[in-house]
Design an enzyme around this catalytic site. Structure first.
Site, PDB file in Angstrom:
ATOM      1  CB  THR A 173       2.503 -26.333  63.565  1.00  0.00           C
ATOM      2  OG1 THR A 173       2.892 -25.737  64.797  1.00  0.00           O
ATOM      3  CG2 THR A 173       1.752 -27.625  63.851  1.00  0.00           C
ATOM      4  CE1 TYR A 174       1.601 -31.757  64.140  1.00  0.00           C
ATOM      5  CE2 TYR A 174       2.020 -33.283  62.355  1.00  0.00           C
ATOM      6  CZ  TYR A 174       1.167 -32.746  63.295  1.00  0.00           C
ATOM      7  OH  TYR A 174      -0.124 -33.226  63.396  1.00  0.00           O
ATOM      8  CB  SER A 175       9.842 -30.167  64.415  1.00  0.00           C
ATOM      9  OG  SER A 175       9.631 -31.209  65.355  1.00  0.00           O
ATOM     10  N   GLY A 176       8.360 -26.827  63.806  1.00  0.00           N
ATOM     11  CA  GLY A 176       8.620 -25.597  63.067  1.00  0.00           C
ATOM     12  C   GLY A 176       8.849 -25.788  61.586  1.00  0.00           C
ATOM     13  CE  LYS A 196      -2.839 -32.845  60.616  1.00  0.00           C
ATOM     14  NZ  LYS A 196      -1.440 -33.325  60.613  1.00  0.00           N
TER      15      LYS A 196
END
Length: 326
Positions: free
Chosen positions: A58-61, A86
């Site tokens: 999820t970090y920065s898509g 994750k």
């Protein structure tokens, strides 16, 4: 750099883990660095002995995973690097684009591996507890990920201790892979995990890899009691306001500054050294947006605090509501 076993596993990791959330091209977060600006930071960490890197889909898509794969590969062989990512947060449209159902877990690991440019990750973690999916389904899907050779170990992140125990019991009952790590919210201004989660991890031999060891920069002095914001992240990260808005938090921040002044070192070194003195902690996940942040972390790994200093640092703490996963 000291190297230790990750919990009860045979996997050896550096005593510090570099958090990769701050890196990725074309992010909509003002404080995230593109790969060219991130490279000297990652290089400084590697040259200091860091071999453990944590990211998430999820970090920065997904851009953080892309950056992690490209940057780490420039500096370490795949056998040297320990890569963690994750799954849970929304990544695609539709009802099955998030969570810990079998469909999303199995598609999630494949998508992460494509972005990382790797055949496997060393640690695959559930980012949160999924209240909509039976834990038997989640643990069964994670078992298939491990058996397929796409992850060497599995871990969990912030949740209640009873949930973690339920997941571990489910895996043990079926003969499946158990979680080896817990990535929990733990630092000098948020110590609620000392009540149940951390004692459970100690009892079960689980590696504790705390997120936000510097309280998203609050313990390093990125904001003041009267509301001054001193960094781009402190001005643009509303989640920090949610986690660290209690007036008593600044009593701890000021005590850290006092102890640091007595040592003639930056507050960040003292706050991180405190965490490294906690026996259950395997490797704090340290974020960095400057080489100086890495230098502070490396220095903290060598900073020995005395019992009186630790007592002074802990004395101002007051109980908090549960924060970080509810």
């Amino acid at each position: 750099m000291e190297y230790v076993n990750l919990g009860s596993t045979g996997l050896r990791v550096s005593r510090l883990c570099l958090g990769m959330m701050s890196f990725g091209n074309d992010s909509d977060r003002a404080w995230v660095l593109d790969e060219s600006r991130a490279e000297p930071i990652v290089r400084a960490a590697v040259e200091g002995g860091v071999t453990f890197f944590d990211t998430a889909d999820t970090y920065s898509g997904g851009a953080s995973e892309v950056a992690t794969g490209r940057l780490v590969a420039k500096m370490l062989s795949r056998d040297e690097a320990v890569i963690a990512t994750k799954v849970f947060m929304p990544m695609t449209p539709g009802e099955n684009g998030a969570g810990l159902g079998r469909k999303h877990v199995l598609s999630g690991i494949d998508a992460s591996l494509r972005r990382l440019g790797m055949e496997y990750v060393d640690l695959y973690q559930i980012h949160r507890w999924d209240y909509r999916t039976p834990i038997e389904e989640t643990m069964g899907a994670l078992e298939d990920v491990v058996r397929a050779g796409k992850a060497r170990y599995i871990g969990a992140s912030s949740m209640f201790a009873w949930q973690f125990a339920k997941a571990q019991h489910t895996a043990e009952r079926h003969g499946w892979t158990r979680f080896s790590t817990m990535q929990c919210h733990y630092n000098l201004v948020y110590r609620e995990e000392e009540r149940e989660m951390i004692p459970q991890c100690v009892d079960q031999g689980i590696g504790v890899i705390p997120w936000s060891p510097l309280a998203r920069g609050v313990l390093a002095g990125n904001r003041s009691r009267d509301g001054d914001r001193r960094t781009t992240r402190s001005e643009t990260d509303p989640f920090t306001d949610h986690l660290y808005g209690h007036p008593a938090d600044f009593n701890v921040v000021e005590r850290v500054a006092e102890v640091a002044a007595g040592r003639a070192v930056p507050p960040a070194q003292v706050a991180l050294a405190w965490l490294l003195h906690k026996p259950p902690v395997t490797a704090p996940i340290v974020g960095a947006t400057a080489v100086a942040h890495v230098e502070d972390a490396l220095a903290a790994e060598k900073l020995a605090l005395g019992p009186d200093e630790i007592k002074r640092l802990e004395e101002p703490y007051v109980p908090h509501p549960v924060l970080g996963h509810v």
